[in-house]
Design a protein around this motif. Structure first.
Motif, mmCIF file in Angstrom:
data_model
loop_
_atom_site.group_PDB
_atom_site.id
_atom_site.type_symbol
_atom_site.label_atom_id
_atom_site.label_comp_id
_atom_site.label_asym_id
_atom_site.label_seq_id
_atom_site.Cartn_x
_atom_site.Cartn_y
_atom_site.Cartn_z
ATOM 1 N N VAL A 290 0.869 -1.176 0.000
ATOM 2 C CA VAL A 290 0.000 0.000 0.000
ATOM 3 C C VAL A 290 0.906 1.226 0.000
ATOM 4 N N SER A 291 0.417 2.314 -0.535
ATOM 5 C CA SER A 291 1.152 3.574 -0.471
ATOM 6 C C SER A 291 0.234 4.650 0.083
ATOM 7 N N TYR A 303 4.820 1.153 1.256
ATOM 8 C CA TYR A 303 5.089 0.004 2.119
ATOM 9 C C TYR A 303 5.252 -1.222 1.223
ATOM 10 N N LYS A 304 6.440 -1.783 1.226
ATOM 11 C CA LYS A 304 6.757 -2.876 0.304
ATOM 12 C C LYS A 304 6.907 -4.206 1.039
ATOM 13 N N ALA A 305 6.578 -5.277 0.321
ATOM 14 C CA ALA A 305 6.690 -6.613 0.890
ATOM 15 C C ALA A 305 8.143 -7.068 0.940
ATOM 16 N N LYS A 306 8.466 -7.825 1.968
ATOM 17 C CA LYS A 306 9.800 -8.422 2.098
ATOM 18 C C LYS A 306 9.774 -9.829 1.495
ATOM 19 N N VAL A 355 -6.205 8.250 5.799
ATOM 20 C CA VAL A 355 -5.322 7.915 6.918
ATOM 21 C C VAL A 355 -5.314 9.080 7.897
ATOM 22 N N GLN A 356 -5.584 8.787 9.184
ATOM 23 C CA GLN A 356 -5.616 9.832 10.198
ATOM 24 C C GLN A 356 -4.427 9.702 11.158
ATOM 25 N N GLN A 357 -4.045 10.836 11.714
ATOM 26 C CA GLN A 357 -3.082 10.851 12.805
ATOM 27 C C GLN A 357 -3.705 11.554 13.996
ATOM 28 N N HIS A 372 -4.290 9.944 1.916
ATOM 29 C CA HIS A 372 -5.120 8.862 1.404
ATOM 30 C C HIS A 372 -4.195 7.693 1.103
ATOM 31 N N TYR A 373 -4.728 6.488 1.218
ATOM 32 C CA TYR A 373 -3.901 5.342 0.844
ATOM 33 C C TYR A 373 -4.306 4.847 -0.545
ATOM 34 N N TYR A 374 -3.363 4.238 -1.222
ATOM 35 C CA TYR A 374 -3.555 3.764 -2.580
ATOM 36 C C TYR A 374 -3.159 2.296 -2.673
ATOM 37 N N THR A 375 -3.950 1.533 -3.400
ATOM 38 C CA THR A 375 -3.680 0.113 -3.574
ATOM 39 C C THR A 375 -2.455 -0.065 -4.474
#
Length: 502
Positions: A290-291, A303-306, A355-357, A372-375
């Motif tokens: 997700v970004s 956010y990348k997969a390992k 996305v909230q903080q 906002h998050y993106y697929t």
């Protein structure tokens, strides 16, 4: 000069000047002057800004707000509470964003929000949100149920995703923020709260007794089929415990040679971003999970997969989704869909892609949408949701059937039946449901399930339901089908779906 009642002129008219009358004239004049001045400011200042600046100067507004605060503090007819002025200003600014997720948090609301991440609080067991869409801009926006939490008072009363809470203890919820409504619903265990719900056009009221709510991260089981076992994992809460528990469950299932998995995020309204990223990483070895993208560069992140996997990439996976799947659950569903790691089955998700903080302020604080998050395929699903690869609608009752259902409950037929037959078999339920269907215009399958649920009301919730869960039944059919790999290969990413719809 004042003329006396007698009609004679006063010898010294200056002694009898009508001070109150003159004061009224002066006050009226001053009031008019102030009104004119304020009118001039409100009309002229924006025009002056428009002439001098292409965009409003935020520093000027900040100074103006500060001046107004001090002016009210020093000049209001009664001494105001500085805290209330401050809170009112913060609330007003956040409300002006017209974003149900950006809100001021008083001390109690801040405490409730923090308890959400621990999974323990006092209440009735509801995930709620401000109603996202209404018929028109003048229609009231009530509090909407995203999902009930199983084994809680709300769950036992049959509250459903999409139900509207229109009153809390008789108070209209349309002016309330999500956090304010949550604070009113929650409370000390043993106390009561009365909610008025609207389902379609049907309205009903329930008085709940609050209890201690403890939310497990997930539940799992093996489902036996004709072709072997399928691993079933229902993710209930996206918290700090979800990923490690998921990893343990997957390892245990792999020891039993399980190679087919159904992950259920229905009625899961979300949670921690870090949690869903870590869980997704267990199933993906490459690509973006997700970004997030916002105005600030610090909010732009991928956010990348390992490389490591918890189960082989060849193991079959299905993700169950519905209207109650929101936020983190949608991140998970979007990642699995866009990478073609899993087949999505069920109904369209809720559509929360922001996305909230949380920012503490003394004892309270505020919550602000920062991104906002993106697929993985670059799609923002906010207010849109994610359509499943295979749509399997959950049967629902229409408005007339809901009225009949209330008539059934009010009559007490099921309660009396269970007093004499507390553990009815499937055959018993079917026979009694057929009898009730002659009296009440409700589909027999619904009455059967109601009888069973009422009989099991005091028992822990089933981990899965093969009797009445049509979506799970279909998922089992698909995951064991010889055509599963082809079905998965033929699915489209969210970007491809969006392109086709434009």
């Amino acid at each position: 000069m004042r003329i006396p009642v007698s009609g004679k002129k006063e010898s010294n008219p200056m002694k009898h000047i009508d001070v109150p009358a003159i004061r009224k004239q002066i006050i009226s004049f001053v009031s008019l002057a102030v009104v004119l001045a304020l009118s001039f400011v409100t009309v002229s200042v924006p025009e002056l800004y428009a002439q001098q600046l292409k965009t409003p100067d935020s520093k000027q507004y900040s100074l103006l707000l500060q001046n107004i605060y001090h002016f009210i503090l020093q000049n209001y007819v009664e001494e105001p509470d500085p805290t209330k002025l401050y809170e009112g200003a913060v609330k007003g600014m956040l409300d002006s964003l017209n974003d149900p997720y950006s809100t001021y948090l008083d001390e109690d609301m801040m405490s409730d929000l923090m308890s959400d991440t621990t999974g323990i609080y006092g209440g009735i067991g509801l995930y709620i949100s401000k109603q996202a869409t209404v018929a028109n801009e003048n229609a009231p926006r009530y509090i909407e149920v995203v999902s009930p939490i199983e084994d809680t008072p709300a769950w036992r009363e049959g509250i459903r995703p999409g139900d509207l809470i229109i009153k809390i203890d008789g108070e209209d919820t349309s002016p309330l923020s999500t956090d304010k409504a949550s604070a009113k619903i929650r409370g000390e265990a043993g106390t009561t709260v009365t909610l008025t719900f609207r389902r379609g056009t049907y309205e009903f009221e329930i008085t709940f007794t609050r209890t201690k709510i403890e939310i497990p991260a997930l539940k799992s089981a093996l489902i036996q089929t004709a072709n072997g076992n399928v691993g079933y994992i229902r993710i209930i809460e996206w918290n700090a415990n979800t990923a490690p528990q998921m990893k343990t469950v997957l390892q245990d299932m792999k020891k039993q040679s399980i190679d087919k998995f159904i992950l259920d995020v229905r009625s899961n309204p979300g949670g921690l971003l870090s949690s869903v990223v870590d869980v997704s990483d267990l199933f993906l070895s490459t690509n973006v999970i997700v970004s997030t993208k916002g105005r600030s560069s610090s909010e732009n992140y991928e956010y990348k997969a390992k490389p490591d996997l918890a189960i082989p990439a060849t193991d079959r996976m299905i993700v169950l989704i519905d209207q109650g799947s929101a936020s983190a659950s949608e991140i998970f569903a979007g990642a699995m869909k866009d990478t073609k790691r899993a087949l999505l089955v069920g109904e369209k998700t809720y559509g929360k892609g922001s996305v909230q903080q949380i920012f503490p302020l003394d004892k309270g604080g505020f919550k602000l949408t920062m991104a906002h998050y993106y697929t993985p395929s670059g799609i923002d699903i906010d207010k849109v949701g994610i359509e499943p690869d295979v749509k399997v609608p959950e049967p629902t009752l229409n408005d007339k059937e809901l009225e009949e259902l209330q008539r059934l409950y009010d009559a007490g037929d099921i309660a009396r039946y269970l007093e004499s037959n507390p553990q009815p078999t499937l055959a018993d339920r079917k026979a009694f449901a057929a009898e009730l269907a002659q009296k009440y215009k409700i589909q027999e399958i619904f009455i059967e399930k109601i009888i069973r649920d009422e009989a099991e009301r005091s028992m822990p919730a089933r981990i899965y339901d093969l009797e009445y869960d049509i979506q799970l039944q279909k998922a089992l059919d698909f995951i064991e089908s010889a055509d599963f790999e082809q079905m998965l290969e033929n699915t489209k990413t969210l970007a491809q779906v969006r392109a086709l719809s434009n």
